[in-house]
Design a protein around this motif. Structure first.
Motif, PDB file in Angstrom:
ATOM      1  N   PHE A 383     -22.151  47.354 -32.514  1.00 51.72           N
ATOM      2  CA  PHE A 383     -22.545  47.924 -31.230  1.00 51.72           C
ATOM      3  C   PHE A 383     -21.357  47.953 -30.268  1.00 51.72           C
ATOM      4  O   PHE A 383     -21.071  48.974 -29.640  1.00 51.72           O
ATOM      5  N   TYR A 384     -20.687  46.818 -30.136  1.00 45.96           N
ATOM      6  CA  TYR A 384     -19.648  46.713 -29.121  1.00 45.96           C
ATOM      7  C   TYR A 384     -18.467  47.636 -29.405  1.00 45.96           C
ATOM      8  O   TYR A 384     -17.874  48.202 -28.476  1.00 45.96           O
ATOM      9  N   LEU A 385     -18.092  47.771 -30.669  1.00 48.53           N
ATOM     10  CA  LEU A 385     -16.999  48.694 -30.998  1.00 48.53           C
ATOM     11  C   LEU A 385     -17.402  50.146 -30.720  1.00 48.53           C
ATOM     12  O   LEU A 385     -16.600  50.944 -30.229  1.00 48.53           O
ATOM     13  N   SER A 386     -18.654  50.478 -31.042  1.00 45.31           N
ATOM     14  CA  SER A 386     -19.117  51.845 -30.750  1.00 45.31           C
ATOM     15  C   SER A 386     -19.245  52.061 -29.249  1.00 45.31           C
ATOM     16  O   SER A 386     -19.066  53.181 -28.752  1.00 45.31           O
ATOM     17  N   TYR A 387     -19.557  50.997 -28.493  1.00 38.51           N
ATOM     18  CA  TYR A 387     -19.605  51.101 -27.033  1.00 38.51           C
ATOM     19  C   TYR A 387     -18.204  51.300 -26.452  1.00 38.51           C
ATOM     20  O   TYR A 387     -18.018  51.991 -25.448  1.00 38.51           O
ATOM     21  N   ALA A 388     -17.218  50.638 -27.082  1.00 42.03           N
ATOM     22  CA  ALA A 388     -15.859  50.671 -26.544  1.00 42.03           C
ATOM     23  C   ALA A 388     -15.201  52.041 -26.726  1.00 42.03           C
ATOM     24  O   ALA A 388     -14.379  52.453 -25.894  1.00 42.03           O
ATOM     25  N   MET A 389     -15.543  52.762 -27.791  1.00 47.72           N
ATOM     26  CA  MET A 389     -14.854  53.999 -28.110  1.00 47.72           C
ATOM     27  C   MET A 389     -14.992  55.078 -27.033  1.00 47.72           C
ATOM     28  O   MET A 389     -13.986  55.720 -26.664  1.00 47.72           O
ATOM     29  N   PRO A 390     -16.182  55.347 -26.483  1.00 46.34           N
ATOM     30  CA  PRO A 390     -16.259  56.368 -25.424  1.00 46.34           C
ATOM     31  C   PRO A 390     -15.437  55.989 -24.190  1.00 46.34           C
ATOM     32  O   PRO A 390     -14.837  56.855 -23.555  1.00 46.34           O
ATOM     33  N   LEU A 391     -15.416  54.687 -23.863  1.00 44.84           N
ATOM     34  CA  LEU A 391     -14.619  54.254 -22.717  1.00 44.84           C
ATOM     35  C   LEU A 391     -13.132  54.409 -23.023  1.00 44.84           C
ATOM     36  O   LEU A 391     -12.344  54.811 -22.152  1.00 44.84           O
ATOM     37  N   PHE A 392     -12.758  54.101 -24.257  1.00 40.66           N
ATOM     38  CA  PHE A 392     -11.364  54.232 -24.673  1.00 40.66           C
ATOM     39  C   PHE A 392     -10.885  55.684 -24.571  1.00 40.66           C
ATOM     40  O   PHE A 392      -9.792  55.949 -24.054  1.00 40.66           O
ATOM     41  N   VAL A 393     -11.703  56.626 -25.036  1.00 33.54           N
ATOM     42  CA  VAL A 393     -11.249  58.022 -25.006  1.00 33.54           C
ATOM     43  C   VAL A 393     -11.212  58.564 -23.581  1.00 33.54           C
ATOM     44  O   VAL A 393     -10.394  59.442 -23.268  1.00 33.54           O
ATOM     45  N   ARG A 394     -12.070  58.048 -22.704  1.00 34.99           N
ATOM     46  CA  ARG A 394     -12.002  58.452 -21.298  1.00 34.99           C
ATOM     47  C   ARG A 394     -10.680  57.990 -20.685  1.00 34.99           C
ATOM     48  O   ARG A 394     -10.049  58.706 -19.915  1.00 34.99           O
ATOM     49  N   ILE A 395     -10.289  56.762 -21.035  1.00 32.22           N
ATOM     50  CA  ILE A 395      -9.016  56.235 -20.539  1.00 32.22           C
ATOM     51  C   ILE A 395      -7.845  56.979 -21.179  1.00 32.22           C
ATOM     52  O   ILE A 395      -6.883  57.374 -20.503  1.00 32.22           O
ATOM     53  N   LEU A 396      -7.931  57.195 -22.504  1.00 36.01           N
ATOM     54  CA  LEU A 396      -6.874  57.895 -23.229  1.00 36.01           C
ATOM     55  C   LEU A 396      -6.664  59.301 -22.687  1.00 36.01           C
ATOM     56  O   LEU A 396      -5.523  59.775 -22.560  1.00 36.01           O
ATOM     57  N   ALA A 397      -7.763  59.976 -22.359  1.00 34.65           N
ATOM     58  CA  ALA A 397      -7.672  61.359 -21.881  1.00 34.65           C
ATOM     59  C   ALA A 397      -6.863  61.468 -20.588  1.00 34.65           C
ATOM     60  O   ALA A 397      -6.232  62.497 -20.320  1.00 34.65           O
ATOM     61  N   ARG A 398      -6.846  60.406 -19.788  1.00 31.27           N
ATOM     62  CA  ARG A 398      -6.074  60.437 -18.541  1.00 31.27           C
ATOM     63  C   ARG A 398      -4.578  60.439 -18.809  1.00 31.27           C
ATOM     64  O   ARG A 398      -3.796  60.926 -17.990  1.00 31.27           O
ATOM     65  N   PHE A 399      -4.184  59.874 -19.947  1.00 28.77           N
ATOM     66  CA  PHE A 399      -2.768  59.832 -20.288  1.00 28.77           C
ATOM     67  C   PHE A 399      -2.322  61.072 -21.046  1.00 28.77           C
ATOM     68  O   PHE A 399      -1.129  61.387 -21.086  1.00 28.77           O
ATOM     69  N   THR A 400      -3.249  61.759 -21.675  1.00 29.30           N
ATOM     70  CA  THR A 400      -2.893  62.948 -22.464  1.00 29.30           C
ATOM     71  C   THR A 400      -3.144  64.241 -21.710  1.00 29.30           C
ATOM     72  O   THR A 400      -2.854  65.330 -22.224  1.00 29.30           O
ATOM     73  N   GLY A 401      -3.701  64.145 -20.504  1.00 27.42           N
ATOM     74  CA  GLY A 401      -3.957  65.349 -19.719  1.00 27.42           C
ATOM     75  C   GLY A 401      -5.205  66.099 -20.135  1.00 27.42           C
ATOM     76  O   GLY A 401      -5.330  67.299 -19.852  1.00 27.42           O
ATOM     77  N   HIS A 402      -6.152  65.426 -20.793  1.00 23.80           N
ATOM     78  CA  HIS A 402      -7.372  66.094 -21.241  1.00 23.80           C
ATOM     79  C   HIS A 402      -8.613  65.539 -20.541  1.00 23.80           C
ATOM     80  O   HIS A 402      -9.711  65.584 -21.083  1.00 23.80           O
ATOM     81  N   THR A 403      -8.428  65.023 -19.340  1.00 24.49           N
ATOM     82  CA  THR A 403      -9.564  64.484 -18.598  1.00 24.49           C
ATOM     83  C   THR A 403     -10.568  65.588 -18.283  1.00 24.49           C
ATOM     84  O   THR A 403     -10.190  66.669 -17.833  1.00 24.49           O
ATOM     85  N   LYS A 404     -11.828  65.304 -18.536  1.00 25.16           N
ATOM     86  CA  LYS A 404     -12.888  66.279 -18.285  1.00 25.16           C
ATOM     87  C   LYS A 404     -13.752  65.810 -17.118  1.00 25.16           C
ATOM     88  O   LYS A 404     -14.078  64.629 -17.007  1.00 25.16           O
ATOM     89  N   VAL A 405     -14.131  66.739 -16.284  1.00 29.77           N
ATOM     90  CA  VAL A 405     -15.074  66.448 -15.216  1.00 29.77           C
ATOM     91  C   VAL A 405     -16.469  66.530 -15.808  1.00 29.77           C
ATOM     92  O   VAL A 405     -16.909  67.592 -16.244  1.00 29.77           O
ATOM     93  N   LEU A 406     -17.164  65.414 -15.836  1.00 30.09           N
ATOM     94  CA  LEU A 406     -18.483  65.394 -16.464  1.00 30.09           C
ATOM     95  C   LEU A 406     -19.460  66.201 -15.624  1.00 30.09           C
ATOM     96  O   LEU A 406     -19.604  65.958 -14.416  1.00 30.09           O
ATOM     97  N   PRO A 407     -20.159  67.144 -16.250  1.00 31.55           N
ATOM     98  CA  PRO A 407     -20.963  68.107 -15.495  1.00 31.55           C
ATOM     99  C   PRO A 407     -22.385  67.658 -15.173  1.00 31.55           C
ATOM    100  O   PRO A 407     -23.142  68.418 -14.599  1.00 31.55           O
ATOM    101  N   GLY A 408     -22.774  66.459 -15.556  1.00 30.75           N
ATOM    102  CA  GLY A 408     -24.154  66.037 -15.361  1.00 30.75           C
ATOM    103  C   GLY A 408     -24.497  65.735 -13.913  1.00 30.75           C
ATOM    104  O   GLY A 408     -23.614  65.611 -13.052  1.00 30.75           O
ATOM    105  N   PRO A 409     -25.785  65.569 -13.608  1.00 30.81           N
ATOM    106  CA  PRO A 409     -26.224  65.283 -12.240  1.00 30.81           C
ATOM    107  C   PRO A 409     -25.894  63.873 -11.776  1.00 30.81           C
ATOM    108  O   PRO A 409     -25.930  63.580 -10.587  1.00 30.81           O
TER     109      PRO A 409
END
Length: 519
Positions: A383-409
């Motif tokens: 569970f914890y490793l699968s929980y960590a991965m979405p947070l990791f890619v959000r952080i990683l995206a800030r360094f690679t220039g692929h940050t996405k603005v989440l479109p949800g409400p």
């Protein structure tokens, strides 16, 4: 989004399931109370519970934001596929999916183990001459698994009613259990015993003993991602699922804290409780408090019902995850496990697979408890490793220039990155902790084989990726994902195609906005 022919019907008690798992698991923690009793005692368990719940909120709020934007049954692995830099998206999604499934299915087997222990513990309390054997426990877990699978296959229409009814039962049971032990116990422990007196029977020094004692709090604060795996059957999922995720953590934190405080004020001798012939320290606490076999069994029965109904919920969640991952060609024989029975509108093959794997994991207890305790660690680490991965890619995206603005409400705004960082550091620390042995000196009998088991799972994931996944894994089923992202940064989903440099890219999914509006 309403259930259609492509989605497994299961049942519609989505919010009820979220609350059920959050409340039920805090009470079911009594089944593995022995871990904390021997590793720091009450103070470590109480204070660590508060700390774990606080940092877990950082994860829950981050998940709520992602789920609001991308409400799909794949949950974590779907978010990774959408939010990771395109170059790494499919591979990271694949790894996340394997860890997620490992956690969900393993947690189901742990839940069944707890349920079997409660039932056998009450039998031992009622008949002291009855000696619990490991094979008794294993066979009883098989029965629980069979019953849960049968309900999910043959009576999915009843599960909604059961989920609604068990909520009332859950709250009532919580109040009855707490009130009963506090009212009947006339030899309560002191406040210093509960909040200050450190107890260490691990053989390690105080620092290491405390770290080992964190395992139970980590274990207790799991499964709050459940609403994310049920979004494709939820009305207004982009708003309701985030609420359910956050509500699960708050309710679990409050009920868990009250439960721990009450149990420790009413606990007797720690060594005697840990070595109780019932095999369940919580049942021993009930008996020490009430002095009544019948009363103790009545209280134990209240919790047993919750754990048994959780078996239904966890098997349903596990089957959903297997179905979703198979639908995206993430498992061997994906075509088999992604089939939905036309008559019953449930993925029977995925349900059976989930049940078989749960039973196989419970069979490890035929060996010894130490071996099965590894399953507890695997469940939580998965569970914890699968929980960590979405947070990791959000952080990683800030360094690679692929940050996405989440479109949800639901959005965290500028606080999102800070909560992502806090949550990721916490999850990474916890994932490392799960690999530590629980007692010293360490030998082959008491060694924690979690790291070896996770390594085997990782190896299987890698081999299947090389053999099949890199060619056929599509990423998440995005017919239900609103993929509104900055131009040029969008993850192209669907069947992989060869791009100009010989690598693979993901095919563009059509009709996303139209599908997203239904959510």
């Amino acid at each position: 989004m309403s259930v259609d022919d492509t989605n497994p019907g299961f049942y519609d008690g989505i919010a009820e399931d979220a609350v059920l798992e959050s409340l039920g698991y805090q009470q079911a923690l009594g089944g593995v109370l022995i871990v904390g009793i021997e590793s720091g005692g009450p103070p470590v368990m109480v204070w660590s519970w508060i700390a774990v719940c606080l940092v877990t909120l950082a994860v829950a709020y981050s998940f709520a934001e992602m789920c609001s934007a991308y409400p799909v049954a794949g949950g974590q692995y779907s978010w990774v596929a959408v939010l990771a830099p395109p170059r790494y998206a499919r591979g990271l999604s694949w790894v996340t999916g394997w860890f997620m499934i490992t956690g969900i299915v393993s947690m189901g087997s742990v839940n069944n183990f707890i349920g079997a222990n409660f039932l056998l513990g009450m039998a031992n309390l009622s008949h002291p001459s009855f000696v619990i054997q490991r094979w008794h426990t294993v066979l009883l877990t098989y029965l629980i698994t069979i019953l849960a699978a049968s309900f999910n296959i043959f009576y999915p229409h009843l599960l909604n009613r059961i989920s609604k009814g068990i909520l009332v039962w859950n709250v009532a049971s919580f109040i009855v259990v707490i009130a009963s032990i506090l009212a009947t116990n006339d030899h309560k422990q002191s406040a210093s015993f509960v909040f200050r007196d450190f107890q260490n029977q691990t053989g390690f020094n105080a620092a290491m003993g405390t770290i080992v004692g964190l395992l139970q709090s980590f274990f207790g604060m799991c499964c709050y991602d459940a609403p994310a795996h049920m979004t494709e059957e939820m009305k207004n999922a982009s708003k309701e699922a985030p609420k359910a995720i956050i509500m699960s953590v708050y309710l679990g934190a409050i009920t868990g804290f009250v439960f721990l405080i009450s149990a420790f004020f009413c606990i007797g001798d720690l060594q005697a409780t840990a070595e109780s012939s019932t095999g369940v320290p919580l049942i021993q606490i009930f008996f020490d408090s009430t002095g009544s076999v019948a009363g103790s069994c009545a209280l134990g029965s209240l919790i047993s019902v919750i754990v048994l109904v959780c078996a239904n919920s966890l098997l349903a969640e596990g089957a959903r995850a297997l179905y979703a991952f198979s639908r995206d060609s993430g498992l061997p024989f994906s075509r088999v496990f992604s089939k939905v029975d036309k008559k019953r509108q449930v993925p029977i093959n995925s349900i059976l697979l989930c049940g078989v794997v749960q039973a196989a994991l419970n069979s490890i207890y035929f060996g010894n408890y130490t071996a099965f305790s590894t399953v507890i660690s695997i469940a939580t680490e998965g569970f914890y490793l699968s929980y960590a991965m979405p947070l990791f890619v959000r952080i990683l995206a800030r360094f690679t220039g692929h940050t996405k603005v989440l479109p949800g409400p639901y959005t965290l705004g500028r606080w999102g990155i800070w909560l992502n960082l806090i949550g990721f550091i916490f999850l990474l620390f916890a994932a490392i902790t799960f690999n530590f042995p629980s007692v010293a000196p360490v030998d082959s009998e008491n060694m924690n084989y979690c790291s070896a088991a996770i390594g085997v799972i990782g190896l299987i994931s890698l081999v299947t990726w090389i053999v099949d996944g890199r060619k056929n894994f599509t990423g998440p089923e995005t017919g239900v994902v609103n993929a509104t992202v900055p131009e040029g940064h969008g993850l192209r989903l669907g069947k992989p195609e060869s791009d100009s440099d010989g690598g693979q890219a993901d095919g563009i999914t059509r009709g996303l906005d139209e599908k997203a509006q239904k959510l």
